[in-house]
Design a protein around this motif. Structure first.
Motif, PDB file in Angstrom:
ATOM      1  N   HIS A 175       0.638  27.956 -30.027  1.00 20.57           N
ATOM      2  CA  HIS A 175      -0.102  26.730 -29.707  1.00 20.57           C
ATOM      3  C   HIS A 175      -1.329  27.072 -28.886  1.00 20.57           C
ATOM      4  N   ASP A 221       0.318  18.330 -28.428  1.00 14.06           N
ATOM      5  CA  ASP A 221       1.503  17.916 -29.187  1.00 14.06           C
ATOM      6  C   ASP A 221       2.762  18.529 -28.596  1.00 14.06           C
ATOM      7  N   ARG A 224       4.059  16.831 -25.331  1.00 14.90           N
ATOM      8  CA  ARG A 224       4.647  15.508 -25.585  1.00 14.90           C
ATOM      9  C   ARG A 224       6.169  15.595 -25.735  1.00 14.90           C
ATOM     10  N   SER A 247       4.572  23.289 -37.372  1.00 13.07           N
ATOM     11  CA  SER A 247       4.005  22.329 -38.319  1.00 13.07           C
ATOM     12  C   SER A 247       4.589  22.515 -39.715  1.00 13.07           C
ATOM     13  N   TRP A 298       9.755  13.731 -33.118  1.00 16.01           N
ATOM     14  CA  TRP A 298       8.529  14.503 -32.874  1.00 16.01           C
ATOM     15  C   TRP A 298       7.999  15.150 -34.145  1.00 16.01           C
ATOM     16  N   PRO A 300       3.965  17.170 -35.113  1.00 16.03           N
ATOM     17  CA  PRO A 300       2.600  17.352 -34.619  1.00 16.03           C
ATOM     18  C   PRO A 300       1.669  16.294 -35.180  1.00 16.03           C
ATOM     19  N   GLN A 301       0.716  15.844 -34.338  1.00 13.76           N
ATOM     20  CA  GLN A 301      -0.208  14.785 -34.770  1.00 13.76           C
ATOM     21  C   GLN A 301      -1.653  15.252 -34.826  1.00 13.76           C
TER      22      GLN A 301
END
Ligand SMILES: C[C@H]1O[C@H](OP(=O)(O)OP(=O)(O)OC[C@H]2O[C@@H](n3cnc4c(=O)[nH]c(N)nc43)[C@H](O)[C@@H]2O)[C@@H](O)[C@@H](O)C1=O
Length: 322
Positions: A175, A221, A224, A247, A298, A300-301
């Motif tokens: 990340h 992400d 969160r 992802s 959850w 990833p956005q």
């Protein structure tokens, strides 16, 4: 009665820690929850300092803070650092986790213990699965020192769950985002691009191995779900379990480089710097993320392109303000 949250974050002054503190503070304001964020790290921004590899310091820390949740991020996080100093990496990443986990069981037995493990723990399993996204039941077969320290800590916590530790084990994949140091690939490239743009560097980018594929996430992400794990309800099917944070879409490092260059609208040459090459690494790392979706809702956005844009913007600013 509403719950009182006392969340202890180790590694709070690090890249991920800083974003996690921001996420928790934002939730406190937005949702009006009774939340105290207890930070352990280096420098003025952290309320506590402790060398967690020293058992008595770990015990004193948990005793003094009495958290309702520990989010344990502190680690030697760069694989190159762990390779250079394996004893320190084992002391911090493994023994530090053990000290904190036992201190939590002893002094804050109801606290959840949320662990930032790593996809590096899977190591050779990625090769055996030939690039297919792997799930959490896949064997941990670390190839790097760093991966071994994280895999060992992950197993330790899996065991302690049977002795009553309310642990949640995350296995985040790569990340990135603003605030990450240039020891990592995206800022390493973004910094050079910013320097070239500012005329401070010849238009040649030094790079390492571009052939690998990694499953990239945005740090925003990732934090969160750490916050959700600390604040949300603790269903029994979550305790002790491991969760990939990924992802499911591997991206080649070459493509990351191309995207950054495209976003910067520069014309550059590429040069392989042998210093940036690693002695061994897996060709493709990718993870299935259904378990985290099921347990925490959850996924990833943030699009990779947006993340890269934000990192580039940060480095343009940093280079300009030098
Ligand atoms: C999951 C894992 O993720 C991180 O560790 P990492 O994978 O070492 O991350 P990175 O961003 O440095 O490397 C990604 C890839 O990029 C290649 N690469 C090419 N050229 C350069 C280059 O110039 N610099 C760097 N650093 N890498 C390069 C390099 O060979 C590698 O294949 C940590 O968060 C760790 O804590 C963790 O858990």
């Amino acid at each position: 009665m509403p719950r009182e949250h006392r969340i202890l974050i180790t590694g709070a002054s690090g890249f991920v820690g800083a974003w996690l503190v921001r996420e928790l503070e934002a939730r406190r304001l937005q949702r009006n929850i009774d939340l105290t964020v207890l930070t352990v790290g280096h420098g003025e921004a952290s309320a506590f300092t402790a060398d967690i590899s020293d058992k008595s310091q770990a015990v004193a820390l948990i005793g003094a803070t009495r958290p309702s949740a520990v989010i344990h991020l502190a680690a030697i996080a760069a694989p190159a650092d762990a390779r250079r100093a394996p004893d320190r990496a084992w002391d911090v990443n493994f023994r530090g986790t053990m000290n904190l986990a036992y201190a939590t069981m002893e002094l804050a037995p109801n606290a959840r213990f949320i662990f930032a493990g790593s996809s590096e723990s899977y190591g050779a399993s990625f090769i055996e699965k030939a690039g297919a996204p792997i799930d959490e039941d896949t064997a941990l077969k670390p190839m790097s020192v760093y991966g071994a320290t994280k895999a060992a800590a992950d197993m330790l916590l899996g065991q302690l769950a049977h002795d009553g530790l309310k642990t949640i084990r995350f296995r985040p994949f790569n990340h990135t985002g603003p605030g990450q140091t240039e020891a990592y690939v995206v800022p390493a490239f973004a910094k050079q691009i910013a320097e070239i743009t500012a005329g401070l560097r010849a238009p040649t980018l030094s790079v390492g191995n571009l052939s690998g594929f990694r499953d990239f996430l945005d740090v925003r992400d990732v934090v969160r779900v750490y916050a959700d794990a600390a604040l949300g309800s603790l269903r029994p099917n979550i305790v002790g379990k491991a969760f990939n944070l990924s992802s499911g879409r591997p991206t080649q490092i070459r493509e990351i480089l191309d995207l950054l260059i495209e976003l910067s609208k520069l014309q550059v040459d590429i040069e392989i710097d042998p210093e940036r090459l690693r002695s061994s690494e897996v060709p493709i790392a990718s993870g299935r993320n259904e378990a985290a979706l099921e347990a925490f809702g959850w996924k990833p956005q943030i699009e990779l392109r947006d993340t890269l844009n934000d990192v580039l913007a940060e480095w343009h600013l940093r280079v300009k303000s030098r």
